[in-house]
Structures are given as structure tokens and as C-alpha cells.
Motif scaffolding. Structure first.
Motif, PDB file in Angstrom:
ATOM      1  N   VAL A  37       0.838  -1.205   0.000  1.00 49.04           N
ATOM      2  CA  VAL A  37       0.000   0.000   0.000  1.00 49.04           C
ATOM      3  C   VAL A  37       0.875   1.258   0.000  1.00 49.04           C
ATOM      4  O   VAL A  37       0.584   2.228  -0.713  1.00 49.04           O
TER       5      VAL A  37
ATOM      6  N   PHE B 152       0.033   4.478  -2.430  1.00 42.87           N
ATOM      7  CA  PHE B 152      -0.932   5.371  -1.790  1.00 42.87           C
ATOM      8  C   PHE B 152      -0.506   6.827  -1.921  1.00 42.87           C
ATOM      9  O   PHE B 152       0.624   7.193  -1.635  1.00 42.87           O
TER      10      PHE B 152
ATOM     11  N   TYR C  95      -8.129   5.188  -4.176  1.00 47.23           N
ATOM     12  CA  TYR C  95      -8.141   3.794  -3.753  1.00 47.23           C
ATOM     13  C   TYR C  95      -9.575   3.264  -3.765  1.00 47.23           C
ATOM     14  O   TYR C  95     -10.533   4.029  -3.686  1.00 47.23           O
ATOM     15  N   ASP C  96      -9.688   1.945  -3.871  1.00 44.39           N
ATOM     16  CA  ASP C  96     -11.011   1.336  -3.786  1.00 44.39           C
ATOM     17  C   ASP C  96     -11.616   1.679  -2.431  1.00 44.39           C
ATOM     18  O   ASP C  96     -10.907   1.687  -1.415  1.00 44.39           O
TER      19      ASP C  96
ATOM     20  N   ARG D 290      -5.068   0.003   4.139  1.00 38.23           N
ATOM     21  CA  ARG D 290      -5.258   1.279   3.437  1.00 38.23           C
ATOM     22  C   ARG D 290      -5.705   2.361   4.414  1.00 38.23           C
ATOM     23  O   ARG D 290      -5.232   3.497   4.350  1.00 38.23           O
TER      24      ARG D 290
END
Length: 127
Positions: free
Chosen positions: A25, A29, A36-37, A56
Motif C-alpha cells: 500500500v 498510496f 483507492y477502492d 489502506r
């Protein structure tokens, strides 16, 4: 439907973070572009519970993000098992994703300490 929650609102349902997942991540990120989902949450006893995306969410917390991008997951999840996981988290004083600080373990330890525990709980009728 995708929504936003204050980062300290959803109750985590996980005791540990995997170092391997965290490294993954961290490699992509970007707190300035929350693409992000969405993280899956369910409502459990009137409270939002994070059921997917703990890593996340933790990285977002480290980056100083104020809100998490979430989706209310309406699938048929084992609510009794998630309730048990929430109890474990509360017993360990994990009430926000920031509380997962210091709970980072190797992938092998994550499997042994967390995944195996969840599998045992599910087999015992916890979900």
C-alpha cells in the motif's frame, strides 16, 4: 454507494497488520488523490465497523487524512464473527485505525496470529 467517514469513526475488526500488505500500500498510496477502492464497512449494533481495507485505512491515518472513502457493504457477512473480532479489538484498546500502530507483524505472524484465530472462531460457530 461510495461515501466518506471521519477516519476515527469506523471501528476496526482486525488486531494486526501484515508488513507485506503495508509495504504494498505504501508503494502506491497518495493522500492527495484518494483513488483507492472504497473500504468496506458494515453497520453492527448501530456502529460502523471496518471489515476490509485496514491497511489502506492505516496508511491514510499515517498520511494525516481526515476522512476515509467507504462503501456500506450489504452482502451477507458473518456478523457474529465480526462482532467477536470487534470484541477482541476493544479488549486490545483498538478503537480507531490509528490504534493499529505497533500492531505490524510479518506475513507469517499475521497468518498465525490473526487469520488462524479467525478461522478457529468461525469453526467454533463465531460466524
Amino acid at each position: 454507494m461510495v461515501d466518506w467517514l471521519p477516519i476515527d469513526e469506523p471501528q476496526p475488526s482486525q488486531l494486526y497488520l501484515s508488513r507485506g500488505k503495508l509495504d504494498g500500500v505504501l508503494s502506491w498510496f497518495d493522500p492527495d488523490e484518494p483513488d483507492y477502492d472504497p473500504l468496506s464497512v458494515i453497520e453492527l449494533d448501530g456502529e460502523w465497523v471496518l471489515i476490509d481495507g485496514h491497511t489502506r485505512a492505516f496508511v491514510a491515518s499515517l498520511a494525516g487524512v481526515d476522512e476515509l472513502r467507504v462503501v456500506h457493504d450489504t452482502d451477507d457477512h458473518p456478523r457474529e464473527l465480526y462482532g467477536r473480532c470487534v470484541e477482541w479489538c476493544r479488549e486490545a484498546d483498538i478503537r480507531t485505525v490509528a490504534d493499529l500502530h505497533g500492531r505490524l507483524v510479518s506475513e507469517g505472524a499475521y497468518e498465525r496470529l490473526w487469520l488462524d484465530r479467525c478461522h478457529r472462531a468461525a469453526a467454533e460457530g463465531g460466524g
